[in-house]
Design an enzyme around this catalytic site. Structure first.
Site, PDB file in Angstrom:
ATOM      1  N   PRO A  14      -2.937  85.452  85.254  1.00  0.00           N
ATOM      2  CA  PRO A  14      -3.706  85.418  86.283  1.00  0.00           C
ATOM      3  C   PRO A  14      -3.792  84.153  87.006  1.00  0.00           C
ATOM      4  O   PRO A  14      -4.019  83.026  86.304  1.00  0.00           O
ATOM      5  CB  PRO A  14      -4.889  86.045  85.895  1.00  0.00           C
ATOM      6  N   ASN A  15      -3.881  84.201  88.378  1.00  0.00           N
ATOM      7  CA  ASN A  15      -4.172  82.920  89.196  1.00  0.00           C
ATOM      8  C   ASN A  15      -3.027  81.906  89.301  1.00  0.00           C
ATOM      9  O   ASN A  15      -3.140  80.849  90.088  1.00  0.00           O
ATOM     10  CB  ASN A  15      -5.661  82.393  88.918  1.00  0.00           C
ATOM     11  N   ARG A  57      -4.132  76.066  94.294  1.00  0.00           N
ATOM     12  CA  ARG A  57      -5.371  76.221  93.160  1.00  0.00           C
ATOM     13  C   ARG A  57      -5.619  74.941  92.853  1.00  0.00           C
ATOM     14  O   ARG A  57      -4.842  74.566  91.944  1.00  0.00           O
ATOM     15  CB  ARG A  57      -4.988  77.285  92.269  1.00  0.00           C
ATOM     16  N   TYR A  67      -3.956  71.137  88.348  1.00  0.00           N
ATOM     17  CA  TYR A  67      -2.781  71.832  88.023  1.00  0.00           C
ATOM     18  C   TYR A  67      -1.750  71.429  88.942  1.00  0.00           C
ATOM     19  O   TYR A  67      -0.529  71.716  88.704  1.00  0.00           O
ATOM     20  CB  TYR A  67      -2.879  73.469  88.629  1.00  0.00           C
ATOM     21  N   ASN A 107       2.339  81.595  79.762  1.00  0.00           N
ATOM     22  CA  ASN A 107       1.122  80.994  80.177  1.00  0.00           C
ATOM     23  C   ASN A 107       0.339  81.965  80.379  1.00  0.00           C
ATOM     24  O   ASN A 107       0.250  82.843  81.563  1.00  0.00           O
ATOM     25  CB  ASN A 107       1.129  80.035  81.451  1.00  0.00           C
ATOM     26  N   ALA A 126      -6.210  82.413  81.864  1.00  0.00           N
ATOM     27  CA  ALA A 126      -7.576  82.778  81.109  1.00  0.00           C
ATOM     28  C   ALA A 126      -7.425  84.056  80.042  1.00  0.00           C
ATOM     29  O   ALA A 126      -8.269  83.883  79.405  1.00  0.00           O
ATOM     30  CB  ALA A 126      -8.709  83.191  82.127  1.00  0.00           C
ATOM     31  N   ASP A 137      -1.890  91.439  70.498  1.00  0.00           N
ATOM     32  CA  ASP A 137      -1.434  92.655  69.863  1.00  0.00           C
ATOM     33  C   ASP A 137       0.094  92.633  70.200  1.00  0.00           C
ATOM     34  O   ASP A 137       1.161  93.095  69.337  1.00  0.00           O
ATOM     35  CB  ASP A 137      -2.212  93.802  69.868  1.00  0.00           C
ATOM     36  N   GLU A 139       3.334  79.518  73.585  1.00  0.00           N
ATOM     37  CA  GLU A 139       2.185  79.695  74.594  1.00  0.00           C
ATOM     38  C   GLU A 139       2.156  78.345  75.088  1.00  0.00           C
ATOM     39  O   GLU A 139       2.168  77.392  74.324  1.00  0.00           O
ATOM     40  CB  GLU A 139       0.742  79.968  73.865  1.00  0.00           C
ATOM     41  N   HIS A 174       0.352  75.780  78.430  1.00  0.00           N
ATOM     42  CA  HIS A 174      -0.796  75.678  79.264  1.00  0.00           C
ATOM     43  C   HIS A 174      -0.284  74.191  80.008  1.00  0.00           C
ATOM     44  O   HIS A 174      -0.008  73.205  79.701  1.00  0.00           O
ATOM     45  CB  HIS A 174      -1.995  75.426  78.604  1.00  0.00           C
ATOM     46  N   ARG A 224     -11.176  70.551  78.356  1.00  0.00           N
ATOM     47  CA  ARG A 224     -11.881  71.165  79.549  1.00  0.00           C
ATOM     48  C   ARG A 224     -13.121  72.032  78.807  1.00  0.00           C
ATOM     49  O   ARG A 224     -13.432  71.462  77.565  1.00  0.00           O
ATOM     50  CB  ARG A 224     -10.882  71.858  79.987  1.00  0.00           C
TER      51      ARG A 224
HETATM   52  C1  DQA Z   1      -4.407  77.445  81.841  1.00  0.00           C
HETATM   53  C2  DQA Z   1      -5.667  77.102  81.351  1.00  0.00           C
HETATM   54  C3  DQA Z   1      -6.553  78.230  81.107  1.00  0.00           C
HETATM   55  O1  DQA Z   1      -7.640  78.104  80.658  1.00  0.00           O
HETATM   56  C4  DQA Z   1      -6.622  78.615  82.706  1.00  0.00           C
HETATM   57  O2  DQA Z   1      -7.624  79.913  82.538  1.00  0.00           O
HETATM   58  C5  DQA Z   1      -5.626  78.714  83.396  1.00  0.00           C
HETATM   59  C6  DQA Z   1      -4.319  77.871  83.458  1.00  0.00           C
HETATM   60  C7  DQA Z   1      -3.270  76.193  81.889  1.00  0.00           C
HETATM   61  O3  DQA Z   1      -2.204  76.402  82.304  1.00  0.00           O
HETATM   62  O4  DQA Z   1      -3.718  74.962  81.822  1.00  0.00           O
HETATM   63  O5  DQA Z   1      -5.563  79.828  84.421  1.00  0.00           O
HETATM   64  O6  DQA Z   1      -3.569  78.495  81.187  1.00  0.00           O
END
Ligand code: DQA
Length: 145
Positions: free
Chosen positions: A15-16, A23, A28, A77, A80, A90, A101, A103, A110
């Protein structure tokens, strides 16, 4: 003639992350993921890099199920959902393909709620805080395997 199959890596953004470049650019950066992906593909011509983004938890799970028995690696990624989703954890546990994973930001610098990952224990490893380069580092790992 000997044919080689391309290594297949799936990148999944949650998401996002469709808003990258727009954003919270101080956190980012100002590049869109589509621009970054072009560079990434050019750097790894011998790898099939597929990209999927969704803001919907169940769709992310469906994608993990779809690629998780045939791809060589998944770089995820989960945004949130990283910090909340037992369902995605799962799904990662249930598939065969290893998941890294990633980020973009250093979540440990943060808010405290970003310090916890529901997913990390089911992943091969975690790459945090290298900006967009976090994705490339994940690909490097899979190539070395
Ligand atoms: C994120 C870090 C997460 O906490 C956040 O909600 C994101 C982006 C990152 O890539 O730094 O949406 O995954």
């Amino acid at each position: 003639m000997i044919m080689f199959e391309l290594m297949k890596i799936q990148i999944i953004n949650g998401p996002n992350l469709n808003l990258l470049g727009v954003r919270e650019t101080s956190i980012y950066g100002s590049a869109s993921f589509e621009d970054y992906l072009k560079d990434l593909k050019a750097q790894f011509p011998a790898v099939q890099i597929d990209y999927y983004q969704s803001n919907v938890e169940g769709e992310l799970i469906n994608k993990l199920h779809e690629v998780g028995f045939s791809y060589d690696g998944i770089i995820m990624n989960a945004g949130a959902y990283t910090h909340t989703s037992i369902a995605i954890a799962d799904a990662i546990a249930g598939i065969k393909t290893p998941v890294i994973e990633v980020h973009i930001s250093n979540v440990y610098k943060r808010e405290e709620f970003r310090h916890q990952s529901m997913l990390a224990a089911n992943c091969k490893g975690v790459i945090v805080g290298f900006g967009m380069d976090s994705y490339r580092l994940g690909i490097e790992y899979f190539i070395k395997q």
